[in-house]
Design a protein around this motif. Structure first.
Motif, PDB file in Angstrom:
ATOM      1  N   SER A 237     -11.098   3.183   2.671  1.00 50.78           N
ATOM      2  CA  SER A 237     -10.058   2.680   1.712  1.00 50.78           C
ATOM      3  C   SER A 237      -8.761   3.665   1.787  1.00 50.78           C
ATOM      4  CB  SER A 237     -10.591   3.055   0.135  1.00 50.78           C
ATOM      5  OG  SER A 237     -11.779   2.100   0.153  1.00 50.78           O
TER       6      SER A 237
ATOM      7  N   LEU B  73      -6.921   2.652   4.890  1.00 50.49           N
ATOM      8  CA  LEU B  73      -6.181   1.308   4.564  1.00 50.49           C
ATOM      9  C   LEU B  73      -5.094   1.427   4.049  1.00 50.49           C
ATOM     10  CD1 LEU B  73      -6.489  -1.885   4.518  1.00 50.49           C
ATOM     11  CD2 LEU B  73      -8.033  -1.599   2.550  1.00 50.49           C
TER      12      LEU B  73
ATOM     13  N   ALA C 108      -4.875  -1.627   9.413  1.00 48.99           N
ATOM     14  CA  ALA C 108      -5.155  -2.015   8.111  1.00 48.99           C
ATOM     15  C   ALA C 108      -6.530  -3.058   8.073  1.00 48.99           C
ATOM     16  CB  ALA C 108      -3.988  -2.552   6.961  1.00 48.99           C
ATOM     17  N   PHE C 109      -6.348  -4.210   8.780  1.00 50.91           N
ATOM     18  CA  PHE C 109      -7.174  -5.314   8.826  1.00 50.91           C
ATOM     19  C   PHE C 109      -8.547  -4.685   9.217  1.00 50.91           C
ATOM     20  CE2 PHE C 109      -3.623  -8.909   9.290  1.00 50.91           C
ATOM     21  CZ  PHE C 109      -3.982  -8.616   8.038  1.00 50.91           C
TER      22      PHE C 109
ATOM     23  N   GLN D 217      -9.720  -1.742   8.842  1.00 49.09           N
ATOM     24  CA  GLN D 217     -10.395  -0.828   7.733  1.00 49.09           C
ATOM     25  C   GLN D 217     -10.787  -1.791   6.648  1.00 49.09           C
ATOM     26  OE1 GLN D 217     -10.759   2.250   8.187  1.00 49.09           O
ATOM     27  NE2 GLN D 217     -10.136   1.828  10.133  1.00 49.09           N
ATOM     28  N   ALA D 218     -10.041  -2.992   6.202  1.00 53.19           N
ATOM     29  CA  ALA D 218     -10.512  -3.838   5.221  1.00 53.19           C
ATOM     30  C   ALA D 218     -11.838  -4.544   5.798  1.00 53.19           C
ATOM     31  CB  ALA D 218      -9.434  -5.055   5.064  1.00 53.19           C
ATOM     32  N   SER D 219     -11.978  -4.843   6.928  1.00 49.33           N
ATOM     33  CA  SER D 219     -13.197  -5.369   7.589  1.00 49.33           C
ATOM     34  C   SER D 219     -14.349  -4.462   7.360  1.00 49.33           C
ATOM     35  CB  SER D 219     -13.029  -5.736   9.102  1.00 49.33           C
ATOM     36  OG  SER D 219     -14.278  -6.290   9.666  1.00 49.33           O
TER      37      SER D 219
ATOM     38  N   VAL E 244     -14.662  -2.201   4.876  1.00 44.18           N
ATOM     39  CA  VAL E 244     -14.904  -2.227   3.563  1.00 44.18           C
ATOM     40  C   VAL E 244     -15.991  -3.606   3.240  1.00 44.18           C
ATOM     41  CG1 VAL E 244     -13.948  -2.418   1.436  1.00 44.18           C
ATOM     42  CG2 VAL E 244     -13.126  -0.906   3.068  1.00 44.18           C
ATOM     43  N   TRP E 245     -15.641  -4.585   3.829  1.00 46.11           N
ATOM     44  CA  TRP E 245     -16.290  -5.880   3.709  1.00 46.11           C
ATOM     45  C   TRP E 245     -17.660  -5.611   4.270  1.00 46.11           C
ATOM     46  CZ3 TRP E 245     -12.005 -10.094   4.552  1.00 46.11           C
ATOM     47  CH2 TRP E 245     -11.152 -10.234   3.788  1.00 46.11           C
TER      48      TRP E 245
END
Length: 217
Positions: A12, A15, A38-39, A41-43, A45-46
């Motif tokens: 996070s 991100l 950023a994408f 890191q979002a992946s 997190v998911w």
């Protein structure tokens, strides 16, 4: 704090930093690279939230196709960044007000929409063995969220048509070729052979006389 929570805070933080640099980077290529970070890191997190399908789709579709396309487009466009920065501070107050309104709207939607969502019931051992995130996502998309999905598809179609129209518009500085003319071209229409008399070369009698004079000498 367990390991999963530590990874969540780490992903996070990266991100948020990457998202901030996307907006503040002066070079568009750097902004695109930060957006790819950023994408990713979002992946991650998911993945921690056990949404494997969404995480893989984010990596394959956005990082593998869309963001690479954005990067190539930004690098191939001959943009004058100094002209783009002209008038930045002039329009900054209006842009700041719009940004704050959008942030408040997002915060309101997230807090009101997800505050009353009940926690999911724990699955039994038999249901967990046959559970599929992809199947459940498909059910939601094509039952409860069918109309929003169709609206998103129409918006993407309109965007694609607009991109094609902007590409094919009649610009004076654009270079294009007519394929039909290239196919039906003939050699005699493009190449013309012209017979030109030789100039500057010595004639044959002159060369013969010079050879005879050398023999006499």
């Amino acid at each position: 704090m367990d390991v999963q929570t530590g990874f969540f805070y780490l992903f996070s933080a990266v991100l948020l930093f990457a998202a901030f640099r996307v907006v503040t980077a002066r070079n568009p290529v750097h902004a695109v690279l930060y957006l790819m970070l950023a994408f990713s890191q979002a992946s991650a997190v998911w993945f921690l939230l056990k949404a494997e399908f969404l995480a893989i789709i984010l990596v394959l579709v956005y990082l593998g196709a869309v963001m690479v396309l954005f990067l190539f487009v930004v690098m191939m466009l001959d943009l004058n960044f100094e002209e783009l920065r002209v008038g930045f501070w002039k329009h900054f107050p209006l842009a700041a007000v719009v940004g704050v309104l959008i942030a408040l709207e997002l915060a309101l939607v997230l807090t009101v929409t997800f505050s009353d969502v009940p926690a999911p019931a724990p699955l039994t051992a038999e249901a967990a063995a046959n559970y599929s995130n992809t199947k459940e996502l498909g059910k939601l998309l094509y039952t409860e969220y069918l109309y929003p999905l169709e609206v998103a598809a129409v918006l993407l179609l309109v965007g694609m048509i607009a991109a094609i129209a902007l590409t094919l518009r009649g610009r004076k500085d654009s270079k294009h070729v007519n394929v039909s003319q290239q196919v039906h071209v003939r050699a005699r229409d493009r190449v013309a052979l012209v017979k030109v008399a030789a100039t500057g070369a010595p004639q044959a009698p002159v060369i013969a006389e010079a050879a005879q004079e050398e023999k006499k000498a």
